[in-house]
Design a protein around this motif. Structure first.
Motif, short mmCIF file in Angstrom:
data_model
loop_
_atom_site.label_atom_id
_atom_site.label_comp_id
_atom_site.label_asym_id
_atom_site.label_seq_id
_atom_site.Cartn_x
_atom_site.Cartn_y
_atom_site.Cartn_z
N GLU A 74 -5.49 29.43 15.46
CA GLU A 74 -5.21 27.99 15.39
C GLU A 74 -3.77 27.66 15.78
N GLN A 75 -2.84 28.49 15.37
CA GLN A 75 -1.43 28.23 15.67
C GLN A 75 -1.18 28.21 17.18
N ALA A 78 -2.51 24.92 18.41
CA ALA A 78 -1.61 23.85 17.97
C ALA A 78 -0.37 23.79 18.86
N GLN A 79 0.16 24.95 19.23
CA GLN A 79 1.32 24.99 20.13
C GLN A 79 0.95 24.48 21.51
N ILE A 81 -1.36 22.20 22.15
CA ILE A 81 -1.44 20.74 22.01
C ILE A 81 -0.04 20.13 22.03
N LYS A 134 -9.55 22.99 19.09
CA LYS A 134 -8.61 21.96 19.54
C LYS A 134 -9.09 20.58 19.07
N LEU A 137 -8.14 20.21 15.48
CA LEU A 137 -6.69 20.07 15.34
C LEU A 137 -6.20 18.70 15.82
N ASP A 140 -5.96 15.90 13.27
CA ASP A 140 -4.79 15.84 12.37
C ASP A 140 -3.75 14.83 12.86
#
Length: 192
Positions: A74-75, A78-79, A81, A134, A137, A140
């Motif tokens: 996930e990290q 997230a990066q 995105i 994605k 995420l 959020d």
């Protein structure tokens, strides 16, 4: 004939005088505001109604991401995105077959904005593991946690989906938000 020539000369002189007096005026001429292209009212109504299904879509999105995206970090997503939303003043995440995504893209195009379009897939049920993660995420970034697309970002901040974009454009808030950052209006000539 001589009277006609005198009238013609007088008219030309009046036009010349009027045009030079406007040119010498210290008051800037008022230009009409550009027309705002509004959203399709049916699509806009449907987009507003989709919020009722948010809990169902949120549960489905998390289940899909856990099943298809089990090996995805996930990290890392997230990066990705974070980099994508900063890659252009306006970024929109879409589904290729979604009428809401199509309408949001149309609103941006018809109002003359340059933007970066990132298509996660044809539709939510056709996403791969990474794009399923994605999608979750991206939820959020909005206050209501909606997992639906489109998601429109201006200056790295998510303003919401199709209905939010339509409301923002129609009120003039979108132009203000965009103008507070970089100029994202399309240039008439690409060489300028």
């Amino acid at each position: 004939m001589k009277t006609f020539m005198n009238l013609s000369s007088a008219l030309s002189a009046m036009i010349l005088l009027a045009s030079t007096s406007n040119a010498l005026s210290t008051k800037p001429p008022s230009a009409p505001a550009p027309a705002i292209v509004k959203a399709n009212p049916v699509i806009n109504l449907m987009a507003n109604g989709m919020t009722l299904l948010k809990p169902v879509f949120a549960a489905e999105a998390k289940l899909q991401a856990s099943l298809l995206g089990s090996g995805i970090v996930e990290q890392d997503v997230a990066q990705e995105i974070a980099a994508e939303v900063k890659s252009s003043p306006i970024v929109i995440y879409t589904y290729g077959l979604s009428p809401f995504s199509t309408e949001a893209v149309s609103i941006l195009e018809k109002n003359g904005y340059d933007f970066k379009k990132i298509e996660l897939g044809a539709e939510w049920f056709l996403l791969n593991g990474k794009d399923s993660v994605k999608r979750v995420l991206l939820s959020d970034f909005v206050d209501n946690g909606a997992t639906s697309l489109p998601k429109v970002f201006v200056g790295g901040k998510c303003i919401g989906g199709c209905a939010d974009l339509a409301k923002s454009v129609e009120s003039g808030e979108f132009a203000t938000l965009v103008n507070s950052g970089k100029n994202t209006k399309k240039k008439m000539f690409s060489f300028l």
